[in-house]
Design a protein around this motif. Structure first.
Motif, PDB file in Angstrom:
ATOM      1  N   UNK A 188       0.808  -1.225   0.000  1.00 50.00           N
ATOM      2  CA  UNK A 188       0.000   0.000   0.000  1.00 50.00           C
ATOM      3  C   UNK A 188       0.842   1.277   0.000  1.00 50.00           C
ATOM      4  N   UNK A 189       2.148   1.115  -0.127  1.00 48.22           N
ATOM      5  CA  UNK A 189       3.008   2.300  -0.236  1.00 48.22           C
ATOM      6  C   UNK A 189       2.680   3.030  -1.545  1.00 48.22           C
ATOM      7  N   UNK A 190       2.898   4.347  -1.552  1.00 45.89           N
ATOM      8  CA  UNK A 190       2.477   5.091  -2.768  1.00 45.89           C
ATOM      9  C   UNK A 190       3.251   4.640  -4.012  1.00 45.89           C
ATOM     10  N   UNK A 191       4.475   4.157  -3.837  1.00 45.17           N
ATOM     11  CA  UNK A 191       5.214   3.659  -5.018  1.00 45.17           C
ATOM     12  C   UNK A 191       4.492   2.438  -5.614  1.00 45.17           C
ATOM     13  N   UNK A 192       3.942   1.614  -4.720  1.00 46.33           N
ATOM     14  CA  UNK A 192       3.215   0.433  -5.206  1.00 46.33           C
ATOM     15  C   UNK A 192       1.878   0.866  -5.820  1.00 46.33           C
ATOM     16  N   UNK A 193       1.238   1.824  -5.154  1.00 43.25           N
ATOM     17  CA  UNK A 193      -0.039   2.338  -5.684  1.00 43.25           C
ATOM     18  C   UNK A 193       0.166   2.894  -7.091  1.00 43.25           C
ATOM     19  N   UNK A 194       1.219   3.709  -7.231  1.00 42.31           N
ATOM     20  CA  UNK A 194       1.486   4.326  -8.542  1.00 42.31           C
ATOM     21  C   UNK A 194       1.764   3.251  -9.588  1.00 42.31           C
ATOM     22  N   UNK A 195       2.486   2.234  -9.171  1.00 36.60           N
ATOM     23  CA  UNK A 195       2.773   1.141 -10.103  1.00 36.60           C
ATOM     24  C   UNK A 195       1.464   0.525 -10.574  1.00 36.60           C
ATOM     25  N   UNK A 196       0.549   0.320  -9.620  1.00 37.87           N
ATOM     26  CA  UNK A 196      -0.741  -0.264  -9.980  1.00 37.87           C
ATOM     27  C   UNK A 196      -1.515   0.628 -10.939  1.00 37.87           C
ATOM     28  N   UNK A 197      -1.294   1.959 -10.780  1.00 40.13           N
ATOM     29  CA  UNK A 197      -1.996   2.884 -11.694  1.00 40.13           C
ATOM     30  C   UNK A 197      -1.292   2.987 -13.037  1.00 40.13           C
ATOM     31  N   UNK A 198      -0.222   2.232 -13.222  1.00 41.19           N
ATOM     32  CA  UNK A 198       0.428   2.190 -14.529  1.00 41.19           C
ATOM     33  C   UNK A 198       1.581   3.170 -14.696  1.00 41.19           C
ATOM     34  N   UNK A 199       2.018   3.815 -13.617  1.00 43.30           N
ATOM     35  CA  UNK A 199       3.138   4.752 -13.717  1.00 43.30           C
ATOM     36  C   UNK A 199       4.444   3.971 -13.912  1.00 43.30           C
ATOM     37  N   UNK A 200       4.989   4.104 -15.117  1.00 44.58           N
ATOM     38  CA  UNK A 200       6.140   3.266 -15.474  1.00 44.58           C
ATOM     39  C   UNK A 200       7.358   3.533 -14.615  1.00 44.58           C
ATOM     40  N   UNK A 201       7.526   4.775 -14.210  1.00 44.59           N
ATOM     41  CA  UNK A 201       8.730   5.096 -13.445  1.00 44.59           C
ATOM     42  C   UNK A 201       8.757   4.311 -12.121  1.00 44.59           C
ATOM     43  N   UNK A 202       7.587   4.079 -11.523  1.00 45.57           N
ATOM     44  CA  UNK A 202       7.573   3.356 -10.251  1.00 45.57           C
ATOM     45  C   UNK A 202       7.612   1.847 -10.430  1.00 45.57           C
ATOM     46  N   UNK A 203       7.191   1.401 -11.600  1.00 45.74           N
ATOM     47  CA  UNK A 203       7.293  -0.024 -11.882  1.00 45.74           C
ATOM     48  C   UNK A 203       8.726  -0.520 -11.647  1.00 45.74           C
ATOM     49  N   UNK A 204       9.694   0.345 -11.998  1.00 48.38           N
ATOM     50  CA  UNK A 204      11.102  -0.030 -11.855  1.00 48.38           C
ATOM     51  C   UNK A 204      11.605   0.032 -10.419  1.00 48.38           C
ATOM     52  N   UNK A 205      10.742   0.432  -9.506  1.00 55.22           N
ATOM     53  CA  UNK A 205      11.127   0.401  -8.095  1.00 55.22           C
ATOM     54  C   UNK A 205      11.029  -1.024  -7.550  1.00 55.22           C
ATOM     55  N   UNK A 206      10.299  -1.852  -8.262  1.00 55.14           N
ATOM     56  CA  UNK A 206      10.041  -3.217  -7.782  1.00 55.14           C
ATOM     57  C   UNK A 206      10.477  -4.217  -8.844  1.00 55.14           C
ATOM     58  N   UNK A 207      10.254  -5.496  -8.557  1.00 58.36           N
ATOM     59  CA  UNK A 207      10.512  -6.534  -9.557  1.00 58.36           C
ATOM     60  C   UNK A 207       9.161  -7.065 -10.016  1.00 58.36           C
ATOM     61  N   UNK A 208       8.813  -6.752 -11.256  1.00 60.00           N
ATOM     62  CA  UNK A 208       7.492  -7.153 -11.738  1.00 60.00           C
ATOM     63  C   UNK A 208       7.650  -7.878 -13.074  1.00 60.00           C
ATOM     64  N   UNK A 209       7.031  -9.044 -13.175  1.00 57.14           N
ATOM     65  CA  UNK A 209       7.195  -9.864 -14.380  1.00 57.14           C
ATOM     66  C   UNK A 209       5.831 -10.242 -14.932  1.00 57.14           C
ATOM     67  N   UNK A 210       5.725 -10.163 -16.274  1.00 57.49           N
ATOM     68  CA  UNK A 210       4.390 -10.389 -16.851  1.00 57.49           C
ATOM     69  C   UNK A 210       3.982 -11.854 -16.885  1.00 57.49           C
TER      70      UNK A 210
END
Ligand code: GLC
Ligand code: GLC
Length: 657
Positions: A188-210
């Motif tokens: 629920x951190x805002x970086x995760x929230x932003x990632x969920x909203x599709x913000x590409x810059x925050x996607x790279x804060x985590x490890x996410x695989x399709x």
């Protein structure tokens, strides 16, 4: 040549920096930056040299340092200077710590301030408040799932309360330790929230695989931390339509440190908490910081580079701030978190001594010290200006992460011995008094760890229920014996709140759906201050434990040889029930020799004899001149032997007239 490059870069960075930096008195900042820039630049380049815009990130790094330096309150800057001058200050034997959950111990930060007299009564002068940074109301892994790194939970108080508490602690000579959870954020951190909203810059804060390709490849070499409740290391996220790396719980998202932005954000967070008045930050789960395909993703060389970089950056902005490494890993790996190939600590000044902790429980269960002595002997010496955090219990489980070779050398089969310890500490072994419960059982390999409070594991709960006076006495002695060792071994002893009055397991967590599947909550009590008042009622176990610990702490603080200057030598007593070591002068540290102290501990439930001949090699052979500093009396000797009663320990001084 390299140094020249980094210097011209430094000059350029300083020119590019925002003009208001130049208006302030930055003398100390510039000196420290100059001294550390070469190291910082090379580490940063090693980690991020191939990232486009590397120099831009380097500039931002220096800006983070400068901004936090400018924000650093004047009184803390003064402390920085004092600590730089007396740089071994934290190795002194005066420090004795306690870790506590704020809500269970004092309600909130205001309440904690009111407990200062309690700390003083016991002799505690370092307090670790378990995580209070903002975390979700439901499941939050006891606060280790942080949803905002700059806010604290409302129930705990406000940032003003923290600063006020820090100031009150400082006034009373108490060090404040706060957690910084570096490895992951809450989902629920805002970086995760932003990632969920599709913000590409925050996607790279985590490890996410399709798809499952990479997760499956990672899984082949990665162990599981919570195999029963959170199997695997990845969690499917519906809104992202991807697999997120979640090594701990499914709501804890691992941060991606191969992204320099993540490093800069977290550096800013560490320095922020230093500026709120923390003397020490506990860096959580540091072994996990770097992920590499085909490896266990623990103890990677890059994790060490990251910690060195964090440390060197801290040296520029807040050199008085210390790091504690929480790395519950193999014995030979733990020690590397002080830093490698360096004389002084280059990563964390302090590290949890999980090895010693687990060995103490092993010796308690077996009533002998074979493995304890073997395992300690096979550890390499640690760096100067680095010290252990020695503890008997903490908020986490006990794992049996000993080295298999050490177990074999002590004459046991590793698998069988671990199963025995598990059974013993959970009370399943015939004759065991221990009241632990399994934690994180792994069906695939049979591994498990143990939960439970000190008093329940040491048999006090069982003995009280049986109303067995003899066993109550033994359990209390075991509690004191274990503490006597964390007080004398070398390092900062860290008590766990509630243990000072023998608090039992608490099963009320089972009624809370957010906690029921995590047995660690049985040893995270809400203290009852009416029960604590029994510490003043002679005849109660609370009284005996509290008053004896209080006495031990006071005596420890008077014994110079107990300061941690790598001045310990293990002594073989030719009796496996006994653990013995000498604390004496270290030629490099002690210009004036300190009085040597011989520590003897009997892990058996029967009296044991220590051969004075073995002690005479260290000058402690004459029974007429020995004094036990704890009892204040000569030890009990018979002919050529020193007699220890069941679970007795001695802190022997020699040369009494
Ligand atoms: C640390 C904490 C532990 C937590 C884990 C994940 O090891 O001590 O309580 O579960 O990190 O944050
Ligand atoms: C493992 C991890 C440690 C964590 C603990 C929680 O031991 O290595 O970081 O605190 O599990 O149970």
């Amino acid at each position: 040549m390299y140094e020249q490059v980094s210097h011209s870069l430094l000059n350029r960075i300083l020119n590019d920096m925002k003009p208001d930096f130049h208006k302030r008195d930055l003398r100390h900042f510039y000196t420290r930056l100059g001294a550390n820039f070469y190291a910082i630049h090379s580490l940063f380049e090693k980690l991020y040299g191939n990232v486009p815009d590397f120099e831009e990130y380097m500039l931002r790094l220096v800006e983070v340092l400068a901004k936090n330096y400018l924000d650093r309150p004047y009184d803390l800057q003064e402390i920085d200077i004092t600590r730089e001058e007396d740089h071994n200050w934290f190795l002194h034997q005066q420090w004795v710590g306690m870790a506590l959950y704020l809500d269970g111990f004092a309600g909130n930060l205001q309440g904690l301030k009111e407990k200062i007299p309690y700390f003083q009564e016991l002799g505690i002068n370092l307090v670790h408040i378990m995580p209070i940074l903002k975390s979700p109301a439901g499941k939050s892994d006891g606060g280790y799932a942080v949803s905002d790194f700059r806010e604290i939970n409302k129930q705990a108080g406000t940032l003003d309360d923290i600063r006020e508490l820090a100031a009150a602690f400082r006034k009373h000579g108490i060090l404040l330790t706060l957690d910084v959870v570096l490895n992951h954020t809450s989902s629920q951190h805002k970086w995760a929230e932003k990632t969920r909203q599709g913000d590409l810059q925050y996607q790279d804060y985590f490890f996410i695989f399709e798809d499952r390709n990479l997760p499956d490849m990672f899984e082949q070499a990665m162990p599981e931390v919570f195999p029963d409740t959170d199997p695997g290391n990845f969690t499917w996220d519906e809104s992202i339509q991807g697999w997120v790396m979640t090594v701990f719980h499914d709501y804890q998202w691992d941060l991606n440190y191969s992204n320099p932005k993540v490093f800069l954000e977290m550096l800013d967070v560490i320095l922020f908490w230093g500026n709120q008045g923390a003397d020490i930050v506990r860096l959580d789960a540091v072994a996990f910081l770097w992920k590499e395909l085909g490896t266990s993703c623990q103890n990677r060389p890059e994790a060490h580079l990251l910690l060195q970089l964090f440390k060197d950056c801290c040296q520029v902005t807040a050199p008085g701030l210390l790091f504690i490494a929480e790395a519950i890993v193999a014995p030979l790996e733990v020690i590397k978190y002080f830093g490698e190939d360096a004389v002084v600590a280059k990563e964390c000044e302090i590290a949890y001594n999980a090895t010693f902790m687990a060995l103490l429980w092993e010796a308690t269960a077996t009533h002998n010290c074979k493995l304890l002595a073997h395992a300690i002997k096979s550890l390499p010496g640690k760096l100067d200006r680095a010290t252990w955090l020695n503890y008997v219990r903490c908020h986490d489980d006990i794992g049996f992460g000993f080295d298999d070779e050490d177990i074999k050398n002590a004459g046991y089969d590793p698998g069988e011995h671990r199963r025995f310890l598990m059974k013993y500490l959970t009370g399943e072994f015939e004759g065991s008094y221990a009241g632990g419960q399994p934690f994180a059982f792994n069906e695939k390999n049979g591994d498990a760890r143990v939960s439970g409070t000190l008093a329940s594991l040491a048999g006090l709960e069982y003995a009280m229920a049986q109303q067995d006076v003899q066993e109550v006495d033994f359990a209390v002695r075991r509690i004191l014996l274990l503490h006597s060792l964390i007080f004398s071994f070398g390092g900062i002893p860290l008590l766990y709140y509630g243990d000072e009055v023998g608090t039992f397991n608490d099963f009320s967590y089972l009624e809370d759906e957010n906690r029921a599947d995590d047995s660690r909550w049985m040893h995270r009590p809400r203290l009852n201050w009416e029960t604590l008042a029994r510490r003043d009622e002679p005849g109660t176990p609370e009284y005996t434990i509290f008053q004896e610990l209080r006495k031990m702490i006071a005596i420890r603080k008077e014994i110079d040889a107990f300061a941690d200057f790598n001045n310990r030598e293990l002594v073989d007593m030719d009796n496996d029930h006994l653990f013995a070591f000498l604390r004496s002068s270290h030629p490099r540290y002690h210009q004036h020799p300190v009085e040597p102290i011989f520590v003897l501990a009997n892990f058996d439930r029967h009296p044991q004899a220590a051969d004075l001949k073995a002690l005479s090699a260290y000058g402690f052979g004459d029974s007429r001149s020995l004094l036990d500093l704890f009892t204040g009396r000569p030890p009990h000797c018979f002919r050529n032997e020193l007699i220890l009663s069941p679970y007795q320990f001695c802190w022997l001084k020699n040369g009494v007239a």
